[in-house]
Scaffold this motif. Structure first.
Motif, mmCIF file in Angstrom:
data_model
loop_
_atom_site.group_PDB
_atom_site.id
_atom_site.type_symbol
_atom_site.label_atom_id
_atom_site.label_comp_id
_atom_site.label_asym_id
_atom_site.label_seq_id
_atom_site.Cartn_x
_atom_site.Cartn_y
_atom_site.Cartn_z
ATOM 1 N N LEU A 27 42.286 38.969 34.901
ATOM 2 C CA LEU A 27 42.863 38.100 35.931
ATOM 3 C C LEU A 27 41.760 37.464 36.778
ATOM 4 O O LEU A 27 41.847 36.287 37.148
ATOM 5 C CB LEU A 27 43.825 38.895 36.812
ATOM 6 C CG LEU A 27 45.109 39.386 36.131
ATOM 7 C CD1 LEU A 27 45.927 40.251 37.090
ATOM 8 C CD2 LEU A 27 45.937 38.210 35.632
ATOM 9 N N VAL A 28 40.734 38.237 37.075
ATOM 10 C CA VAL A 28 39.604 37.690 37.847
ATOM 11 C C VAL A 28 38.917 36.579 37.055
ATOM 12 O O VAL A 28 38.571 35.534 37.605
ATOM 13 C CB VAL A 28 38.613 38.813 38.206
ATOM 14 C CG1 VAL A 28 37.324 38.231 38.800
ATOM 15 C CG2 VAL A 28 39.246 39.790 39.194
ATOM 16 N N ARG A 29 38.739 36.799 35.756
ATOM 17 C CA ARG A 29 38.096 35.787 34.914
ATOM 18 C C ARG A 29 38.880 34.474 34.892
ATOM 19 O O ARG A 29 38.305 33.402 34.756
ATOM 20 C CB ARG A 29 37.954 36.293 33.479
ATOM 21 C CG ARG A 29 36.870 37.321 33.258
ATOM 22 C CD ARG A 29 36.733 37.660 31.783
ATOM 23 N NE ARG A 29 36.377 36.461 31.010
ATOM 24 C CZ ARG A 29 37.206 35.817 30.208
ATOM 25 N NH1 ARG A 29 38.459 36.225 30.059
ATOM 26 N NH2 ARG A 29 36.788 34.756 29.530
ATOM 27 N N HIS A 30 40.174 34.543 35.036
ATOM 28 C CA HIS A 30 41.008 33.344 34.981
ATOM 29 C C HIS A 30 41.292 32.767 36.360
ATOM 30 O O HIS A 30 42.204 31.954 36.514
ATOM 31 C CB HIS A 30 42.329 33.655 34.275
ATOM 32 C CG HIS A 30 42.190 33.766 32.785
ATOM 33 N ND1 HIS A 30 41.896 34.960 32.161
ATOM 34 C CD2 HIS A 30 42.277 32.834 31.794
ATOM 35 C CE1 HIS A 30 41.833 34.764 30.849
ATOM 36 N NE2 HIS A 30 42.047 33.490 30.601
ATOM 37 N N GLY A 31 40.528 33.147 37.357
ATOM 38 C CA GLY A 31 40.608 32.486 38.653
ATOM 39 C C GLY A 31 41.476 33.154 39.685
ATOM 40 O O GLY A 31 41.864 32.509 40.676
ATOM 41 N N TYR A 32 41.776 34.433 39.525
ATOM 42 C CA TYR A 32 42.569 35.161 40.520
ATOM 43 C C TYR A 32 41.699 36.198 41.216
ATOM 44 O O TYR A 32 40.758 36.722 40.644
ATOM 45 C CB TYR A 32 43.768 35.845 39.857
ATOM 46 C CG TYR A 32 44.835 34.881 39.395
ATOM 47 C CD1 TYR A 32 45.806 34.420 40.272
ATOM 48 C CD2 TYR A 32 44.861 34.436 38.074
ATOM 49 C CE1 TYR A 32 46.784 33.526 39.841
ATOM 50 C CE2 TYR A 32 45.831 33.544 37.646
ATOM 51 C CZ TYR A 32 46.790 33.094 38.533
ATOM 52 O OH TYR A 32 47.741 32.207 38.116
ATOM 53 N N ARG A 33 42.050 36.491 42.464
ATOM 54 C CA ARG A 33 41.359 37.511 43.239
ATOM 55 C C ARG A 33 42.390 38.479 43.811
ATOM 56 O O ARG A 33 43.494 38.077 44.174
ATOM 57 C CB ARG A 33 40.542 36.885 44.387
ATOM 58 C CG ARG A 33 39.468 35.913 43.922
ATOM 59 C CD ARG A 33 38.387 36.607 43.126
ATOM 60 N NE ARG A 33 37.327 35.690 42.707
ATOM 61 C CZ ARG A 33 37.287 35.062 41.541
ATOM 62 N NH1 ARG A 33 38.263 35.259 40.668
ATOM 63 N NH2 ARG A 33 36.307 34.262 41.222
ATOM 64 N N CYS A 34 42.018 39.753 43.874
ATOM 65 C CA CYS A 34 42.944 40.785 44.319
ATOM 66 C C CYS A 34 43.030 40.809 45.850
ATOM 67 O O CYS A 34 42.002 40.723 46.548
ATOM 68 C CB CYS A 34 42.501 42.146 43.796
ATOM 69 S SG CYS A 34 43.749 43.434 43.987
ATOM 70 N N LEU A 35 44.272 40.914 46.349
ATOM 71 C CA LEU A 35 44.501 40.978 47.789
ATOM 72 C C LEU A 35 44.666 42.411 48.271
ATOM 73 O O LEU A 35 44.240 42.751 49.385
ATOM 74 C CB LEU A 35 45.751 40.172 48.170
ATOM 75 C CG LEU A 35 45.686 38.665 47.942
ATOM 76 C CD1 LEU A 35 47.037 38.029 48.246
ATOM 77 C CD2 LEU A 35 44.607 38.034 48.788
ATOM 78 N N GLY A 36 45.321 43.244 47.471
ATOM 79 C CA GLY A 36 45.566 44.618 47.891
ATOM 80 C C GLY A 36 46.622 45.260 47.029
ATOM 81 O O GLY A 36 47.036 44.732 45.994
ATOM 82 N N THR A 37 47.074 46.444 47.460
ATOM 83 C CA THR A 37 48.100 47.189 46.741
ATOM 84 C C THR A 37 49.442 47.033 47.450
ATOM 85 O O THR A 37 49.512 46.593 48.603
ATOM 86 C CB THR A 37 47.723 48.679 46.672
ATOM 87 O OG1 THR A 37 47.635 49.198 48.009
ATOM 88 C CG2 THR A 37 46.383 48.873 45.974
#
Length: 268
Positions: free
Chosen positions: A30-40
Protein backbone atom coordinates in the motif's frame (compact mmCIF):
# COMPACT_ATOMS: atom_id res chain seq x y z
CA UNK A 1 10.10 -5.82 -2.57
CA UNK A 2 12.48 -2.90 -2.13
CA UNK A 3 11.92 -1.01 1.11
CA UNK A 4 10.27 -3.91 2.92
CA UNK A 5 13.53 -5.09 4.47
CA UNK A 6 14.11 -1.98 6.66
CA UNK A 7 10.41 -1.97 7.58
CA UNK A 8 10.57 -5.61 8.62
CA UNK A 9 13.75 -5.00 10.63
CA UNK A 10 12.00 -2.13 12.42
CA UNK A 11 8.87 -4.22 13.13
CA UNK A 12 10.68 -7.49 13.85
CA UNK A 13 10.18 -7.27 17.63
CA UNK A 14 6.40 -7.25 17.15
CA UNK A 15 6.35 -10.13 14.65
CA UNK A 16 5.50 -13.32 16.51
CA UNK A 17 3.21 -15.13 14.08
CA UNK A 18 3.21 -15.70 10.31
CA UNK A 19 0.19 -13.42 9.81
CA UNK A 20 2.17 -10.56 11.37
CA UNK A 21 4.80 -10.90 8.65
CA UNK A 22 2.08 -11.02 5.98
CA UNK A 23 0.51 -7.81 7.31
CA UNK A 24 3.93 -6.14 7.02
CA UNK A 25 4.12 -7.17 3.36
CA UNK A 26 0.57 -5.95 2.64
CA UNK A 27 1.26 -2.67 4.39
CA UNK A 28 4.38 -2.02 2.31
CA UNK A 29 2.52 -2.70 -0.92
CA UNK A 30 0.00 0.00 0.00
CA UNK A 31 2.88 2.37 0.77
CA UNK A 32 4.44 1.59 -2.62
CA UNK A 33 1.20 2.56 -4.35
CA UNK A 34 0.98 5.97 -2.71
CA UNK A 35 -0.77 5.37 0.61
CA UNK A 36 0.42 6.25 4.10
CA UNK A 37 -0.76 4.75 7.38
CA UNK A 38 -2.71 6.97 9.78
CA UNK A 39 -3.20 4.60 12.71
CA UNK A 40 -5.13 1.64 14.07
CA UNK A 41 -8.82 1.23 14.72
CA UNK A 42 -11.94 2.39 12.93
CA UNK A 43 -11.82 5.96 14.22
CA UNK A 44 -9.02 8.56 14.06
CA UNK A 45 -6.96 9.22 17.14
CA UNK A 46 -5.24 12.37 18.43
CA UNK A 47 -2.16 13.75 16.69
CA UNK A 48 -2.35 11.36 13.76
CA UNK A 49 -0.10 11.88 10.77
CA UNK A 50 0.67 9.94 7.64
CA UNK A 51 3.61 7.56 7.95
CA UNK A 52 5.32 4.79 6.00
CA UNK A 53 5.75 2.87 9.25
CA UNK A 54 3.19 0.74 11.04
CA UNK A 55 1.58 2.46 14.04
CA UNK A 56 2.10 1.35 17.62
CA UNK A 57 -0.08 -1.60 18.59
CA UNK A 58 -0.74 -2.68 15.01
CA UNK A 59 -0.24 -6.37 15.96
CA UNK A 60 -2.24 -6.32 19.23
CA UNK A 61 -5.15 -8.32 17.83
CA UNK A 62 -3.87 -11.43 16.04
CA UNK A 63 -7.33 -12.27 14.66
CA UNK A 64 -8.37 -8.90 13.20
CA UNK A 65 -5.85 -6.28 12.11
CA UNK A 66 -7.47 -2.86 11.62
CA UNK A 67 -5.46 -0.11 9.90
CA UNK A 68 -6.37 3.17 8.25
CA UNK A 69 -4.54 4.70 5.29
CA UNK A 70 -4.64 7.96 3.40
CA UNK A 71 -3.32 8.63 -0.09
CA UNK A 72 -0.46 11.05 -0.59
CA UNK A 73 -2.76 13.35 -2.60
CA UNK A 74 -5.36 13.28 0.25
CA UNK A 75 -8.04 12.11 -2.20
CA UNK A 76 -8.68 8.68 -0.64
CA UNK A 77 -8.85 7.23 2.84
CA UNK A 78 -8.87 3.46 3.22
CA UNK A 79 -10.03 1.29 6.10
CA UNK A 80 -8.21 -2.05 6.02
CA UNK A 81 -9.33 -5.06 8.02
CA UNK A 82 -7.27 -8.25 7.81
CA UNK A 83 -9.33 -11.07 9.29
CA UNK A 84 -7.83 -14.46 10.07
CA UNK A 85 -10.03 -17.46 9.21
CA UNK A 86 -8.16 -20.66 10.02
CA UNK A 87 -5.01 -20.52 7.84
CA UNK A 88 -6.20 -17.77 5.49
CA UNK A 89 -6.31 -14.01 5.75
CA UNK A 90 -9.31 -12.15 4.32
CA UNK A 91 -8.52 -8.55 3.38
CA UNK A 92 -11.51 -6.21 3.42
CA UNK A 93 -10.66 -2.69 2.27
CA UNK A 94 -13.16 0.18 2.02
CA UNK A 95 -12.62 3.61 0.48
CA UNK A 96 -14.43 5.90 2.89
CA UNK A 97 -14.90 8.70 0.38
CA UNK A 98 -16.52 6.59 -2.37
CA UNK A 99 -17.76 3.71 -0.17
CA UNK A 100 -16.17 1.24 -2.61
CA UNK A 101 -15.13 -2.10 -1.12
CA UNK A 102 -12.49 -4.59 -2.27
CA UNK A 103 -11.83 -8.09 -0.92
CA UNK A 104 -8.86 -10.42 -1.28
CA UNK A 105 -8.29 -13.80 0.37
CA UNK A 106 -4.71 -14.95 0.90
CA UNK A 107 -3.41 -18.27 2.19
CA UNK A 108 -0.73 -17.30 4.70
CA UNK A 109 1.42 -20.37 3.96
CA UNK A 110 1.63 -19.37 0.27
CA UNK A 111 3.63 -16.23 1.09
CA UNK A 112 5.22 -16.72 4.55
CA UNK A 113 7.73 -19.29 5.86
CA UNK A 114 6.74 -19.58 9.54
CA UNK A 115 10.04 -21.18 10.55
CA UNK A 116 12.07 -18.21 9.26
CA UNK A 117 10.43 -15.24 10.97
CA UNK A 118 13.87 -14.10 12.17
CA UNK A 119 15.39 -14.04 8.67
CA UNK A 120 13.96 -11.49 6.27
CA UNK A 121 15.65 -13.11 3.28
CA UNK A 122 13.78 -16.38 3.93
CA UNK A 123 10.52 -15.34 5.56
CA UNK A 124 8.80 -14.18 2.35
CA UNK A 125 8.10 -16.29 -0.72
CA UNK A 126 6.14 -15.77 -3.93
CA UNK A 127 6.56 -12.04 -3.47
CA UNK A 128 5.70 -11.21 -7.08
CA UNK A 129 2.44 -13.11 -6.78
CA UNK A 130 1.64 -11.27 -3.57
CA UNK A 131 2.28 -7.93 -5.23
CA UNK A 132 0.04 -8.89 -8.13
CA UNK A 133 -2.79 -9.99 -5.83
CA UNK A 134 -2.68 -6.73 -3.87
CA UNK A 135 -2.50 -4.59 -7.00
CA UNK A 136 -5.31 -6.36 -8.86
CA UNK A 137 -7.53 -6.97 -5.83
CA UNK A 138 -7.20 -3.68 -3.94
CA UNK A 139 -5.28 -0.94 -5.75
CA UNK A 140 -6.97 -1.27 -9.15
CA UNK A 141 -10.59 -1.55 -7.90
CA UNK A 142 -10.21 1.39 -5.51
CA UNK A 143 -7.93 3.47 -7.71
CA UNK A 144 -4.32 4.48 -7.21
CA UNK A 145 -3.50 8.00 -5.97
CA UNK A 146 -2.94 10.52 -8.72
CA UNK A 147 0.54 11.91 -9.18
CA UNK A 148 0.70 15.69 -9.32
CA UNK A 149 3.41 15.91 -11.94
CA UNK A 150 4.32 19.45 -12.80
CA UNK A 151 5.32 19.98 -16.36
CA UNK A 152 8.23 22.32 -16.70
CA UNK A 153 7.57 25.22 -19.08
CA UNK A 154 9.34 24.94 -22.37
CA UNK A 155 12.50 26.95 -22.54
CA UNK A 156 12.35 30.05 -24.69
CA UNK A 157 15.68 29.06 -26.17
CA UNK A 158 14.01 26.05 -27.77
CA UNK A 159 11.49 28.23 -29.60
CA UNK A 160 12.30 29.45 -33.10
CA UNK A 161 10.76 32.57 -34.55
CA UNK A 162 10.04 30.67 -37.74
CA UNK A 163 7.53 28.49 -35.84
CA UNK A 164 5.15 31.43 -35.42
CA UNK A 165 4.09 33.21 -38.63
CA UNK A 166 3.06 36.30 -36.64
CA UNK A 167 6.35 36.66 -34.79
CA UNK A 168 8.60 39.44 -36.08
CA UNK A 169 11.93 37.93 -37.11
CA UNK A 170 15.11 39.13 -35.43
CA UNK A 171 16.98 41.97 -37.07
CA UNK A 172 19.59 40.88 -39.56
CA UNK A 173 22.97 42.55 -39.87
CA UNK A 174 23.23 45.24 -42.49
CA UNK A 175 23.89 43.95 -45.98
CA UNK A 176 22.32 40.49 -45.38
CA UNK A 177 19.02 39.06 -46.45
CA UNK A 178 16.54 37.30 -44.22
CA UNK A 179 16.60 33.49 -44.61
CA UNK A 180 13.97 32.10 -46.92
CA UNK A 181 11.63 29.37 -45.81
CA UNK A 182 11.52 26.18 -47.85
CA UNK A 183 9.11 26.39 -50.74
CA UNK A 184 5.90 24.48 -49.92
CA UNK A 185 4.93 21.62 -52.19
CA UNK A 186 1.19 22.11 -51.76
CA UNK A 187 -0.60 23.55 -54.84
CA UNK A 188 -2.59 25.75 -52.46
CA UNK A 189 0.59 27.66 -51.57
CA UNK A 190 0.20 29.80 -54.72
CA UNK A 191 -0.10 33.42 -53.69
CA UNK A 192 1.26 32.76 -50.21
CA UNK A 193 3.96 35.39 -50.57
CA UNK A 194 1.36 38.09 -51.14
CA UNK A 195 -0.01 37.38 -47.66
CA UNK A 196 3.38 37.66 -46.00
CA UNK A 197 4.38 41.29 -45.43
CA UNK A 198 7.86 40.20 -44.39
CA UNK A 199 8.56 38.52 -47.71
CA UNK A 200 9.75 35.23 -46.25
CA UNK A 201 7.59 32.91 -48.35
CA UNK A 202 7.41 31.90 -51.98
CA UNK A 203 4.52 31.54 -54.40
CA UNK A 204 3.49 35.19 -54.83
CA UNK A 205 1.36 36.55 -57.66
CA UNK A 206 2.93 40.04 -57.62
CA UNK A 207 6.06 40.62 -59.67
CA UNK A 208 8.98 41.75 -57.56
CA UNK A 209 11.78 43.18 -59.74
CA UNK A 210 14.35 42.10 -57.17
CA UNK A 211 13.10 38.47 -57.20
CA UNK A 212 11.97 38.08 -60.77
CA UNK A 213 14.43 35.33 -61.63
CA UNK A 214 16.95 37.60 -63.38
CA UNK A 215 20.38 37.60 -61.84
CA UNK A 216 20.63 40.64 -59.59
CA UNK A 217 24.14 40.59 -58.17
CA UNK A 218 24.78 43.25 -55.59
CA UNK A 219 21.18 44.54 -55.37
CA UNK A 220 20.03 44.66 -51.78
CA UNK A 221 17.58 47.42 -50.87
CA UNK A 222 18.37 47.02 -47.17
CA UNK A 223 21.89 48.27 -47.86
CA UNK A 224 20.55 51.33 -49.67
CA UNK A 225 20.54 52.57 -53.27
CA UNK A 226 23.13 55.26 -54.02
CA UNK A 227 21.49 58.59 -54.64
CA UNK A 228 18.00 57.25 -53.86
CA UNK A 229 17.77 55.42 -50.50
CA UNK A 230 20.03 55.59 -47.44
CA UNK A 231 21.18 52.31 -45.88
CA UNK A 232 18.55 50.81 -43.60
CA UNK A 233 15.58 52.56 -45.25
CA UNK A 234 14.20 49.16 -46.33
CA UNK A 235 13.91 46.47 -43.63
CA UNK A 236 16.03 43.37 -44.31
CA UNK A 237 14.10 40.76 -46.25
CA UNK A 238 11.08 43.00 -46.97
CA UNK A 239 9.47 43.18 -50.41
CA UNK A 240 10.57 46.37 -52.16
CA UNK A 241 9.12 47.90 -55.31
CA UNK A 242 11.82 50.32 -56.53
CA UNK A 243 10.81 53.62 -58.10
CA UNK A 244 12.52 54.62 -61.28
CA UNK A 245 15.23 52.70 -63.14
CA UNK A 246 17.71 50.74 -61.04
CA UNK A 247 20.72 52.02 -62.96
CA UNK A 248 23.21 50.64 -65.40
CA UNK A 249 23.61 47.42 -63.51
CA UNK A 250 20.20 46.12 -64.63
CA UNK A 251 20.62 43.61 -67.50
CA UNK A 252 18.58 44.08 -70.66
CA UNK A 253 16.48 47.08 -71.77
CA UNK A 254 14.23 48.88 -69.33
CA UNK A 255 10.58 48.39 -70.37
CA UNK A 256 9.83 51.96 -69.21
CA UNK A 257 12.10 53.34 -71.99
CA UNK A 258 10.42 51.49 -74.86
CA UNK A 259 7.82 53.42 -76.91
CA UNK A 260 4.28 52.02 -76.88
CA UNK A 261 3.17 50.06 -79.96
CA UNK A 262 1.90 52.34 -82.77
CA UNK A 263 3.14 55.52 -81.08
CA UNK A 264 3.80 57.09 -84.52
CA UNK A 265 0.39 56.15 -85.92
CA UNK A 266 -1.60 59.36 -86.26
CA UNK A 267 -4.87 57.44 -86.09
CA UNK A 268 -4.16 55.90 -82.66
Amino acid sequence: MAGLEPLYAWARAAVSRPQDALVCGIHWELVRHGYRCLGTGDQPGPDERKSELLPAGWEANKEVYTLRYKSTDDARELLLKAIMVEDSMILNVMDRSSQKVADVTLAVADYINPEHLDDFHKVYKNTEELRTRIASGIITPLGAPTEKAKKEPESKKDLHWDDDPLRVPPQQPMGTRAPFRPSPLSPFAVGGEDLDPLGGRSGGMIVDPLRSGFPQPGIDPSSGIPGRLPPGAVPPGARFDPFGPLGAGRPGPDPDHLPPPGYDDMFM
